[in-house]
Design a protein around this motif. Structure first.
Motif, PDB file in Angstrom:
ATOM      1  N   VAL A 151      65.415  23.675 -27.649  1.00 41.48           N
ATOM      2  CA  VAL A 151      66.495  23.699 -26.660  1.00 41.48           C
ATOM      3  C   VAL A 151      66.567  25.101 -26.045  1.00 41.48           C
ATOM      4  CG1 VAL A 151      68.976  23.419 -26.302  1.00 41.48           C
ATOM      5  CG2 VAL A 151      67.771  21.929 -27.909  1.00 41.48           C
ATOM      6  N   HIS A 154      69.984  29.334 -22.888  1.00 36.83           N
ATOM      7  CA  HIS A 154      71.251  29.263 -22.158  1.00 36.83           C
ATOM      8  C   HIS A 154      71.974  27.930 -22.402  1.00 36.83           C
ATOM      9  CE1 HIS A 154      68.411  27.418 -19.318  1.00 36.83           C
ATOM     10  NE2 HIS A 154      69.434  26.852 -18.691  1.00 36.83           N
ATOM     11  N   PHE A 155      71.223  26.885 -22.754  1.00 38.39           N
ATOM     12  CA  PHE A 155      71.847  25.627 -23.162  1.00 38.39           C
ATOM     13  C   PHE A 155      72.613  25.849 -24.475  1.00 38.39           C
ATOM     14  CE2 PHE A 155      69.237  21.992 -21.043  1.00 38.39           C
ATOM     15  CZ  PHE A 155      69.164  22.719 -19.863  1.00 38.39           C
ATOM     16  N   SER A 158      75.840  27.779 -24.156  1.00 38.62           N
ATOM     17  CA  SER A 158      76.896  26.927 -23.606  1.00 38.62           C
ATOM     18  C   SER A 158      77.471  26.016 -24.690  1.00 38.62           C
ATOM     19  CB  SER A 158      76.353  26.085 -22.453  1.00 38.62           C
ATOM     20  OG  SER A 158      77.358  25.231 -21.949  1.00 38.62           O
ATOM     21  N   TYR A 159      76.584  25.439 -25.509  1.00 41.57           N
ATOM     22  CA  TYR A 159      77.048  24.546 -26.574  1.00 41.57           C
ATOM     23  C   TYR A 159      77.905  25.293 -27.584  1.00 41.57           C
ATOM     24  CZ  TYR A 159      77.077  21.702 -30.768  1.00 41.57           C
ATOM     25  OH  TYR A 159      77.483  21.013 -31.881  1.00 41.57           O
ATOM     26  N   THR A 194      80.356  22.321 -17.454  1.00 43.09           N
ATOM     27  CA  THR A 194      78.999  22.389 -18.001  1.00 43.09           C
ATOM     28  C   THR A 194      78.062  21.420 -17.291  1.00 43.09           C
ATOM     29  OG1 THR A 194      79.972  22.915 -20.164  1.00 43.09           O
ATOM     30  CG2 THR A 194      77.652  22.272 -20.140  1.00 43.09           C
ATOM     31  N   LYS A 196      75.274  18.675 -16.429  1.00 40.06           N
ATOM     32  CA  LYS A 196      74.983  17.449 -17.174  1.00 40.06           C
ATOM     33  C   LYS A 196      73.752  17.568 -18.066  1.00 40.06           C
ATOM     34  CE  LYS A 196      77.230  14.151 -14.067  1.00 40.06           C
ATOM     35  NZ  LYS A 196      77.061  12.965 -13.193  1.00 40.06           N
ATOM     36  N   GLU A 197      72.744  18.315 -17.596  1.00 37.59           N
ATOM     37  CA  GLU A 197      71.523  18.427 -18.401  1.00 37.59           C
ATOM     38  C   GLU A 197      71.778  19.220 -19.690  1.00 37.59           C
ATOM     39  OE1 GLU A 197      71.163  21.638 -15.123  1.00 37.59           O
ATOM     40  OE2 GLU A 197      71.918  19.577 -15.351  1.00 37.59           O
ATOM     41  N   VAL A 198      72.709  20.172 -19.638  1.00 39.06           N
ATOM     42  CA  VAL A 198      73.081  20.936 -20.832  1.00 39.06           C
ATOM     43  C   VAL A 198      73.863  20.038 -21.793  1.00 39.06           C
ATOM     44  CG1 VAL A 198      74.392  22.902 -21.722  1.00 39.06           C
ATOM     45  CG2 VAL A 198      73.122  23.111 -19.571  1.00 39.06           C
ATOM     46  N   SER A 200      73.819  16.751 -22.064  1.00 42.14           N
ATOM     47  CA  SER A 200      72.964  15.727 -22.646  1.00 42.14           C
ATOM     48  C   SER A 200      72.055  16.295 -23.727  1.00 42.14           C
ATOM     49  CB  SER A 200      72.117  15.070 -21.559  1.00 42.14           C
ATOM     50  OG  SER A 200      71.258  14.089 -22.109  1.00 42.14           O
ATOM     51  N   ALA A 201      71.488  17.478 -23.470  1.00 39.12           N
ATOM     52  CA  ALA A 201      70.530  18.077 -24.405  1.00 39.12           C
ATOM     53  C   ALA A 201      71.173  18.553 -25.699  1.00 39.12           C
ATOM     54  CB  ALA A 201      69.799  19.231 -23.723  1.00 39.12           C
ATOM     55  N   THR A 202      72.445  18.945 -25.643  1.00 41.35           N
ATOM     56  CA  THR A 202      73.082  19.540 -26.820  1.00 41.35           C
ATOM     57  C   THR A 202      74.047  18.611 -27.550  1.00 41.35           C
ATOM     58  OG1 THR A 202      74.829  20.501 -25.428  1.00 41.35           O
ATOM     59  CG2 THR A 202      72.899  21.890 -25.905  1.00 41.35           C
TER      60      THR A 202
END
Length: 325
Positions: A151, A154-155, A158-159, A194, A196-198, A200-202
């Motif tokens: 991951v 920066h994702f 944010s998480y 946040t 959407k891609e962040v 979904s990934a986290t």
């Protein structure tokens, strides 16, 4: 309560220096059996051959140790360890002036708690023990695990801005309804800002249903008395009170208790403590179980043939020779 354990003692009549081994998180037997490995059996054998009488005990609810587990916290486990310590101290073969603890992970945390209140300890060995607030430790752990999964950094950042307030809210709320309301507010505010891609990934959140599933899973994972106590633990309240000699070790590939912040934290706290001698050592190439690792993920623990690196045993043995006199 009834406790089941194993004592190994050197040849001869003694008195011998003695050490109590304290396991990490989760219910484990006296060998701290994890992923097919028995690290405490290996450590006990090594230390006994070095001249130490060693006691290792089944955790409550496992093996021959009884006791309530559902509502138990680290404080209860510390009380269990105190029983073991007092039992050791009462043995005629034990040198009362050379009594110590060795704790791994949460066991290191428990060793900190005990050493803060006991002035009859000669030494404490901390293996991957917390040196920072556990809420920060868990944030660093989650970040490291996400990083090993590929991951982006920066994702992860944010998480973690969601993780810490959400974890604290869920473990501090006075009721289930208050916890759920706080969780919904925190998650909704995070979702608004946040990408959407962040998200979904986290978190795996894609819609209302998956948002509810994420909150429920998060709450289930930390919604126990044990986790609430654990998450609010601050080693600063205990380590500063330690008067025994201390050896703190961490592997630099540990993704559960990160060496950098935790060893730095322990070093700073021990400098302000009552101890007259301590050493803080980062060991290269080792994971949370102190195995020499390749991928250094949690999944790899059981794939590695090595139970514990000989370098760890040698480091402990050499330090004990110098500091337990």
């Amino acid at each position: 309560m009834q406790y089941g354990g194993t004592i190994t003692k050197p040849f001869g009549t003694g008195p011998f220096p003695a050490v109590l081994l304290i396991t990490g998180s989760g219910q484990q037997n006296r060998d701290e059996e994890l992923f097919g490995h028995k690290p405490f059996a290996v450590i006990a054998d090594y230390l006994t051959k070095k001249g130490y009488l060693v006691l290792r005990v089944d955790d409550r609810g496992i093996g021959q140790t009884t006791g309530e587990i559902k509502n138990a916290t680290s404080k209860d486990f510390a009380n269990d360890a105190l029983v073991g310590l007092d039992y050791l101290k009462a043995l005629p073969e034990v040198d009362k002036g050379k009594l110590g603890l060795l704790g791994h992970s949460e066991g290191g945390m428990i060793a900190e708690m005990i050493a803060a209140q006991r002035n009859d300890l000669s030494f404490v060995v901390l293996l991957a023990a917390p040196g920072e607030k556990v809420i920060d430790l868990m944030a660093h752990q989650n970040g490291a695990i996400l990083q090993t999964a590929g991951v982006p950094k920066h994702f992860i950042e944010s998480y973690l801005s969601l993780y810490k307030p959400l974890a604290l809210a869920l473990t501090s709320s006075t009721s289930e309804s208050a916890a759920k309301a706080a969780a919904n507010t925190i998650v909704n505010n995070w979702l608004k800002k946040t990408p959407k891609e962040v998200v979904s990934a986290t978190t795996g959140i894609r819609d209302k249903k998956s948002r509810e599933a994420f909150i429920q899973a998060f709450q289930k994972g930390i919604g126990t008395p044990w986790f609430s106590y654990f998450l609010h633990y601050d080693p600063a309240a205990y380590v500063k009170k330690i008067s025994a000699s201390v050896l703190a070790l961490n592997g630099n590939r540990d993704i559960q208790v990160l060496a950098g912040p935790n060893l730095a934290g322990l070093n700073a706290l021990l400098q302000k403590s009552k101890t007259r001698h301590f050493d803080v050592v980062e060991l290269s190439g080792l994971n949370h179980l102190f195995q020499r690792c390749t991928q250094c993920t949690v999944a790899e623990y059981g794939q590695l043939e090595e139970t514990i690196s000989p370098s760890v045993l040698e480091t402990i043995g050499t330090w004990l020779e110098k500091n337990v006199k």
